[in-house]
Design an enzyme around this catalytic site. Structure first.
Site, PDB file in Angstrom:
ATOM      1  CB  SER A 105      -1.002   0.157   1.190  1.00 20.84           C
ATOM      2  OG  SER A 105      -1.378   1.396   1.384  1.00 20.84           O
ATOM      3  CB  THR A 154      -6.784   2.315  -5.201  1.00 20.07           C
ATOM      4  OG1 THR A 154      -5.945   1.130  -4.897  1.00 20.07           O
ATOM      5  CG2 THR A 154      -8.376   1.808  -4.564  1.00 20.07           C
ATOM      6  CE  LYS A 231      -7.411  -3.488  -4.072  1.00 22.70           C
ATOM      7  NZ  LYS A 231      -8.053  -2.615  -3.042  1.00 22.70           N
ATOM      8  CG  HIS A 255     -11.536  -0.412  -0.984  1.00 23.47           C
ATOM      9  ND1 HIS A 255     -10.906   0.664  -1.793  1.00 23.47           N
ATOM     10  CD2 HIS A 255     -10.907  -0.297   0.132  1.00 23.47           C
ATOM     11  CE1 HIS A 255      -9.869   1.162  -1.134  1.00 23.47           C
ATOM     12  NE2 HIS A 255      -9.851   0.476   0.061  1.00 23.47           N
ATOM     13  CG  ASP A 289      -9.450  -7.192  -3.814  1.00 23.61           C
ATOM     14  OD1 ASP A 289      -8.650  -7.523  -2.868  1.00 23.61           O
ATOM     15  OD2 ASP A 289     -10.164  -6.500  -3.328  1.00 23.61           O
ATOM     16  N   GLY A 290     -11.436  -9.772  -2.884  1.00 20.46           N
ATOM     17  CA  GLY A 290     -12.383  -9.450  -1.917  1.00 20.46           C
ATOM     18  C   GLY A 290     -13.200 -10.885  -1.713  1.00 20.46           C
TER      19      GLY A 290
HETATM   20  C1  FMN Z   1      -7.300  -2.823   6.954  1.00 20.81           C
HETATM   21  C2  FMN Z   1      -7.520  -2.366   5.504  1.00 20.81           C
HETATM   22  C3  FMN Z   1      -6.769  -1.587   4.791  1.00 20.81           C
HETATM   23  C4  FMN Z   1      -6.782  -1.402   3.440  1.00 20.81           C
HETATM   24  N1  FMN Z   1      -6.043  -0.414   2.693  1.00 20.81           N
HETATM   25  C5  FMN Z   1      -6.115  -0.330   1.393  1.00 20.81           C
HETATM   26  C6  FMN Z   1      -5.114   0.484   0.753  1.00 20.81           C
HETATM   27  O1  FMN Z   1      -4.168   1.010   1.682  1.00 20.81           O
HETATM   28  N2  FMN Z   1      -5.183   0.464  -0.520  1.00 20.81           N
HETATM   29  C7  FMN Z   1      -6.082  -0.308  -1.368  1.00 20.81           C
HETATM   30  O2  FMN Z   1      -6.118  -0.051  -2.587  1.00 20.81           O
HETATM   31  N3  FMN Z   1      -6.914  -0.978  -0.693  1.00 20.81           N
HETATM   32  C8  FMN Z   1      -6.873  -1.220   0.595  1.00 20.81           C
HETATM   33  N4  FMN Z   1      -7.787  -2.077   1.190  1.00 20.81           N
HETATM   34  C9  FMN Z   1      -8.518  -2.862   0.530  1.00 20.81           C
HETATM   35  C10 FMN Z   1      -7.932  -4.270   0.161  1.00 20.81           C
HETATM   36  O3  FMN Z   1      -6.952  -3.875  -0.897  1.00 20.81           O
HETATM   37  C11 FMN Z   1      -8.975  -5.245  -0.613  1.00 20.81           C
HETATM   38  O4  FMN Z   1      -9.488  -4.659  -1.410  1.00 20.81           O
HETATM   39  C12 FMN Z   1      -9.837  -5.863   0.549  1.00 20.81           C
HETATM   40  O5  FMN Z   1      -9.263  -5.877   1.808  1.00 20.81           O
HETATM   41  C13 FMN Z   1     -10.266  -7.355   0.232  1.00 20.81           C
HETATM   42  O6  FMN Z   1     -11.199  -7.663   0.931  1.00 20.81           O
HETATM   43  P1  FMN Z   1     -10.854  -9.096   1.820  1.00 20.81           P
HETATM   44  O7  FMN Z   1     -10.526  -8.305   2.863  1.00 20.81           O
HETATM   45  O8  FMN Z   1     -12.344  -9.583   2.145  1.00 20.81           O
HETATM   46  O9  FMN Z   1     -10.289  -9.951   1.276  1.00 20.81           O
HETATM   47  C14 FMN Z   1      -7.716  -2.242   2.832  1.00 20.81           C
HETATM   48  C15 FMN Z   1      -8.272  -3.285   3.291  1.00 20.81           C
HETATM   49  C16 FMN Z   1      -8.362  -3.358   4.764  1.00 20.81           C
HETATM   50  C17 FMN Z   1      -9.179  -4.411   5.539  1.00 20.81           C
HETATM   51  C1  7N5 Z   2      -6.154   6.292   3.988  1.00 23.76           C
HETATM   52  C2  7N5 Z   2      -6.139   4.778   4.178  1.00 23.76           C
HETATM   53  C3  7N5 Z   2      -7.057   4.225   3.249  1.00 23.76           C
HETATM   54  C4  7N5 Z   2      -6.556   2.713   3.495  1.00 23.76           C
HETATM   55  C5  7N5 Z   2      -7.628   1.860   2.863  1.00 23.76           C
HETATM   56  O1  7N5 Z   2      -7.858   2.059   1.545  1.00 23.76           O
HETATM   57  C6  7N5 Z   2      -8.738   1.399   3.490  1.00 23.76           C
HETATM   58  O2  7N5 Z   2      -8.632   1.449   4.766  1.00 23.76           O
HETATM   59  O3  7N5 Z   2      -9.514   0.690   2.813  1.00 23.76           O
END
Ligand code: FMN
Ligand code: 7N5
Length: 365
Positions: A105, A154, A231, A255, A289-290
């Protein structure tokens, strides 16, 4: 014996402070999207073929030219040090040991260079589009120099959505954990708790450039020769535009339920996106993703035409449980399950999962 994923989740919840757990586990709005992807995957049923030689199942694959031990990657997640003192360094070691890709990230809590030194597998760097392009340019050039292989922009977060748990907790990043790859002065809004408000939502409004459009991708192209991945694409229309703009891969994603509430879930969007990419006859790979929580989910994604999947929170659960060891165990668990599903599906390689291998998940848009 390795724990099942839900045991890592329970252990992480027990170990982490409440507001950190809420930041990891929470979603936006009514949190409808926290369960939507899981429900869609659960509705899909596998259709196995029999009497296929599965004496040697080989889960290896390639994603944007990188060799992976399985069609699996760790999704970008901010601030891994919230889960473990080693943060992204532990995650990178684990991803390398398991042979899967790690997406780092923009808000990583260890430097890009230290993460790269700990990694034995491929790394991608995820970006949000900041108002300050000089900061983005520096970060991109550092990623290139450190051997990162692609940039993931993203596109589902022009701002961080309202996340009620974080607002309720007055969530802010603790002062000893920093987004160390970004200049201190651009990050101040992420720190400092205010009652009823999430500091990261405040920070995103302050620092993210929500005016960017497809035309701005040209700036990224001029700035780097690294392949570009988007993304958060959820429609055929945007998949077509992405392909026209020379994007190398799409991550179909909600996300993790943290952005648009009441959307169509990523697994349900996969088919129209795969078809749009195919119709454009483009060299563009597709990643789901997800909600990936079982090896069978990987098989379902491949049947629907994805090249790989990303997993998010399970990696953080492993990290909170036991650092490198925990993340490695979580990734291996998913990979072992996938290998078994390959054998039982009659699909000895990732390219052997046909469209007919899974029931139709969705109605047309
Ligand atoms: C704690 C946390 C922080 C995240 N930070 C980012 C990030 O910095 N950038 C981003 O594109 N997605 C971020 N995401 C989304 C993840 O990349 C991803 O899309 C998502 O967690 C996928 O779902 P899952 O947790 O059910 O596998 C974050 C998700 C979580 C749970
Ligand atoms: C500014 C941090 C954002 C991280 C993120 O993408 C998330 O928490 O889902």
């Amino acid at each position: 014996m390795a724990l099942a994923l839900h045991a890592y989740e329970a252990a992480a919840k027990e170990r982490l402070p409440g507001p950190v757990w809420d930041f990891f586990a929470g979603g936006s709005g009514t949190e409808s999207m926290l369960t939507a992807g899981r429900k869609a995957l659960d509705r899909m049923q596998l259709r196995p073929r029999c009497l296929v030689d599965v004496s040697h199942c080989d889960p290896r694959t390639r994603l944007l030219g990188s060799d992976l031990a399985a069609p699996l990657a760790v999704a970008p997640m901010a601030y891994h040090r919230l889960a473990h003192p080693e943060g992204e360094v532990a995650t990178a070691r684990a991803a390398g040991e398991a042979g899967v890709l790690l997406t780092v990230s923009m808000f990583a809590s260890r430097t890009l260079e230290v993460i790269a030194a700990a990694a034995s597998g491929p790394l991608w760097l995820q970006l949000y589009w900041l108002r300050n392009r000089a900061v983005m340019r520096d970060l991109i050039h550092r990623a290139e120099a450190a051997g990162y292989r692609a940039l993931v922009l993203t596109v589902d977060a022009p701002r961080v959505a309202t996340r009620p748990r974080d607002a309720r907790n007055g969530w802010a990043i603790p002062p000893d954990i920093r987004a160390v790859n970004l200049p201190e002065e651009t990050m101040s809004a992420s720190h400092g708790s205010r009652a009823g408000e999430s500091a990261i939502a405040r920070h995103s409004r302050d620092q993210f450039d929500s005016s960017i459009t497809w035309a701005d991708l040209a700036w990224l192209r001029e700035t780097t020769s690294l392949p570009l991945v988007l993304k958060g694409v959820l429609t055929a229309e945007d998949a077509e535009l992405a392909v026209k703009h020379g994007v190398s891969a799409l991550i179909v994603s909600n996300h993790g339920g943290r952005q648009l509430d009441f959307a169509r879930s990523a697994p349900e969007c996969l088919t129209e996106i795969v078809e749009a990419v195919k119709a454009a006859d483009a060299e563009c790979q597709v990643v789901l993703d997800g909600a990936i929580r079982h090896g069978a989910d990987i098989a379902k994604a491949l049947c629907l035409g994805a090249d790989a999947v990303m997993t998010g929170r399970p990696a953080l659960w492993g990290l909170a449980h036991s650092g490198t060891e925990g993340v490695t165990a979580v990734l291996r668990h998913l990979m072992d399950e996938f290998e078994e599903v390959m054998a039982l599906m009659g699909a000895p390689t990732p390219t052997d999962f046909p469209r007919t291998g899974v029931t139709q998940p969705t109605c047309p848009h």
